[in-house]
Design an enzyme around this catalytic site. Structure first.
Site, PDB file in Angstrom:
ATOM      1  N   ASN A  12       0.855  -1.199   0.000  1.00 35.48           N
ATOM      2  CA  ASN A  12       0.000   0.000   0.000  1.00 35.48           C
ATOM      3  C   ASN A  12       0.883   1.239   0.000  1.00 35.48           C
ATOM      4  O   ASN A  12       1.472   1.593   1.021  1.00 35.48           O
ATOM      5  CB  ASN A  12      -0.907  -0.032   1.245  1.00 35.48           C
ATOM      6  N   LYS A  14      -0.067   4.290  -0.463  1.00 33.47           N
ATOM      7  CA  LYS A  14      -0.774   5.475   0.050  1.00 33.47           C
ATOM      8  C   LYS A  14      -0.539   6.676  -0.888  1.00 33.47           C
ATOM      9  O   LYS A  14      -0.541   6.512  -2.103  1.00 33.47           O
ATOM     10  CB  LYS A  14      -0.344   5.768   1.483  1.00 33.47           C
ATOM     11  N   HIS A 103      -9.730   1.561   4.846  1.00 36.03           N
ATOM     12  CA  HIS A 103      -8.455   1.739   5.545  1.00 36.03           C
ATOM     13  C   HIS A 103      -8.663   2.742   6.688  1.00 36.03           C
ATOM     14  O   HIS A 103      -9.440   3.692   6.559  1.00 36.03           O
ATOM     15  CB  HIS A 103      -7.391   2.251   4.566  1.00 36.03           C
ATOM     16  N   GLU A 105      -6.992   5.121   7.628  1.00 34.05           N
ATOM     17  CA  GLU A 105      -6.714   6.510   7.256  1.00 34.05           C
ATOM     18  C   GLU A 105      -7.898   7.136   6.515  1.00 34.05           C
ATOM     19  O   GLU A 105      -8.035   8.359   6.483  1.00 34.05           O
ATOM     20  CB  GLU A 105      -5.422   6.574   6.427  1.00 34.05           C
ATOM     21  N   GLU A 181      -5.976  -4.709  10.527  1.00 33.50           N
ATOM     22  CA  GLU A 181      -4.937  -3.692  10.710  1.00 33.50           C
ATOM     23  C   GLU A 181      -5.215  -2.896  11.970  1.00 33.50           C
ATOM     24  O   GLU A 181      -5.973  -1.889  11.927  1.00 33.50           O
ATOM     25  CB  GLU A 181      -4.935  -2.737   9.513  1.00 33.50           C
ATOM     26  N   GLY A 187       2.117   2.227  10.918  1.00 30.46           N
ATOM     27  CA  GLY A 187       3.103   3.299  10.853  1.00 30.46           C
ATOM     28  C   GLY A 187       3.794   3.599  12.171  1.00 30.46           C
ATOM     29  O   GLY A 187       4.510   4.591  12.281  1.00 30.46           O
ATOM     30  N   SER A 220       3.027  -2.142  10.453  1.00 29.33           N
ATOM     31  CA  SER A 220       4.448  -2.131  10.793  1.00 29.33           C
ATOM     32  C   SER A 220       5.159  -3.465  10.556  1.00 29.33           C
ATOM     33  O   SER A 220       6.063  -3.831  11.305  1.00 29.33           O
ATOM     34  CB  SER A 220       4.644  -1.676  12.250  1.00 29.33           C
ATOM     35  N   GLY A 244       2.726  -1.179   4.416  1.00 32.47           N
ATOM     36  CA  GLY A 244       2.803   0.231   4.068  1.00 32.47           C
ATOM     37  C   GLY A 244       4.251   0.668   3.901  1.00 32.47           C
ATOM     38  O   GLY A 244       4.866   0.479   2.857  1.00 32.47           O
ATOM     39  N   GLY A 245       4.826   1.224   4.966  1.00 29.60           N
ATOM     40  CA  GLY A 245       6.166   1.808   4.917  1.00 29.60           C
ATOM     41  C   GLY A 245       7.217   0.922   4.252  1.00 29.60           C
ATOM     42  O   GLY A 245       7.988   1.395   3.397  1.00 29.60           O
TER      43      GLY A 245
HETATM   44  C1  PEP Z   1      -1.017   0.345   6.213  1.00 23.80           C
HETATM   45  O1  PEP Z   1      -1.164   1.558   6.318  1.00 23.80           O
HETATM   46  O2  PEP Z   1      -1.879  -0.330   5.629  1.00 23.80           O
HETATM   47  C2  PEP Z   1       0.171  -0.269   6.764  1.00 23.80           C
HETATM   48  C3  PEP Z   1       0.172  -1.551   6.960  1.00 23.80           C
HETATM   49  O3  PEP Z   1       1.208   0.588   7.021  1.00 23.80           O
HETATM   50  P1  PEP Z   1       2.607   0.250   7.765  1.00 23.80           P
HETATM   51  O4  PEP Z   1       3.101  -1.077   7.233  1.00 23.80           O
HETATM   52  O5  PEP Z   1       3.494   1.380   7.430  1.00 23.80           O
HETATM   53  O6  PEP Z   1       2.300   0.155   9.226  1.00 23.80           O
END
Ligand code: PEP
Length: 264
Positions: A12, A14, A103, A105, A181, A187, A220, A244-245
């Site tokens: 993802n 974003k 999500h 966010e 999640e 994050g 994360s 994500g990251g």
């Molecule tokens: C996400 O936002 O879906 C996510 C999993 O982010 P991160 O891996 O950065 O925590």
């Protein structure tokens, strides 16, 4: 798309990258993926709406053997028509294989379970796979509070889908994938424990009476924590990861793919 037996990774991105950067990163991931024997169909990329078509056409034109999937990060609850700025699920067909919905966010920007359910119904009707995000916000919650909250979110989404005539059997038959999640893990650098994710997966499978419901974990995840999420078995098993990251660098993403056994 990926077969049920192998873990699915969803990257993802974003709103982190401009479209040109997304195309460049997709090319890097595909090139590195080919070198590392990334298993076809094991990775799906979710670029921004503006980058999605360019990324999809690059991957299909130049890296088709990897069968990388494409997911949109959202879609409209509208079918089509006079809805300026909206992107209906049916218009994503052909470019995207799936759509991420709900999500945290987006929920933080005011999306309700009912709206997310309407979007889900549109995806199901369009024949595009929904990736539905659910997650609790309190790191101190007990396991049973956490499970109850996620099940409640699921029911709210189903109620929203039902307003457009989409019932639970149709949702489950659509290949819906749930991404658990926890909001506090996203994050933060602090992934949940695989036990927490497994408990939530058990609760959702019990609620849906569907032992084949596909459930991913997200929050994360990195190369060190990834494999742990794939170790629970039975009703608590997880079918992959939403990342994500760590998906913003080809090396880090491939490290995760290697850890879960879909790359060498
Ligand atoms: C996400 O936002 O879906 C996510 C999993 O982010 P991160 O891996 O950065 O925590």
């Amino acid at each position: 798309m990926n077969d049920a037996a192998q873990p699915l990774l969803i990257a993802n991105w974003k709103a982190n990258l401009a479209p040109g950067e997304e195309v460049a990163l997709a090319a890097q991931i595909a090139t590195l993926g080919a070198t590392r024997r990334l298993s076809p169909g094991s990775l799906m990329i979710a670029p921004s709406m503006v980058g999605l078509v360019a990324v999809a056409s690059l991957l299909r034109r130049e890296h088709d053997a990897l069968k990388l999937g494409i997911a949109a990060q959202d879609c409209s609850s509208d079918l089509a028509g006079a809805a300026t700025g909206e992107i209906p699920a049916s218009h994503l067909l052909g470019a995207a294989d799936a759509v991420i919905l709900g999500h945290s966010e987006r929920r933080a920007r005011g999306e309700s379970g009912s709206l997310i359910g309407a979007k889900l119904a549109r995806c199901v009707a369009a024949g595009i796979r929904p990736i539905l995000c659910l997650g609790d916000a309190d790191p101190k919650a007990t396991e049973s509070e956490r499970c109850a909250l996620v099940v409640r979110q699921w029911r709210e989404v189903l109620a929203g889908a039902a307003t457009l005539g989409c019932d639970v059997a149709t949702v489950l038959g659509s290949g819906v994938t749930i991404a658990y999640e926890p909001v506090w893990a996203i994050g933060s650098g602090q992934a949940a424990s695989p036990d927490v994710a497994a408990a939530v997966a058990r609760a959702l499978r019990s609620e849906t009476s569907s032992s084949s419901l596909r459930i991913l974990y997200g929050g994360s995840v990195d190369g060190k924590s990834a494999a742990g999420f794939l170790s629970p078995t039975g009703e608590g098993s997880l079918n992959g990861l939403l990342i994500g990251g760590a998906s913003l660098q080809a090396e880090r993403l491939l490290e995760i793919a290697t850890a879960v056994g879909v790359a060498s």
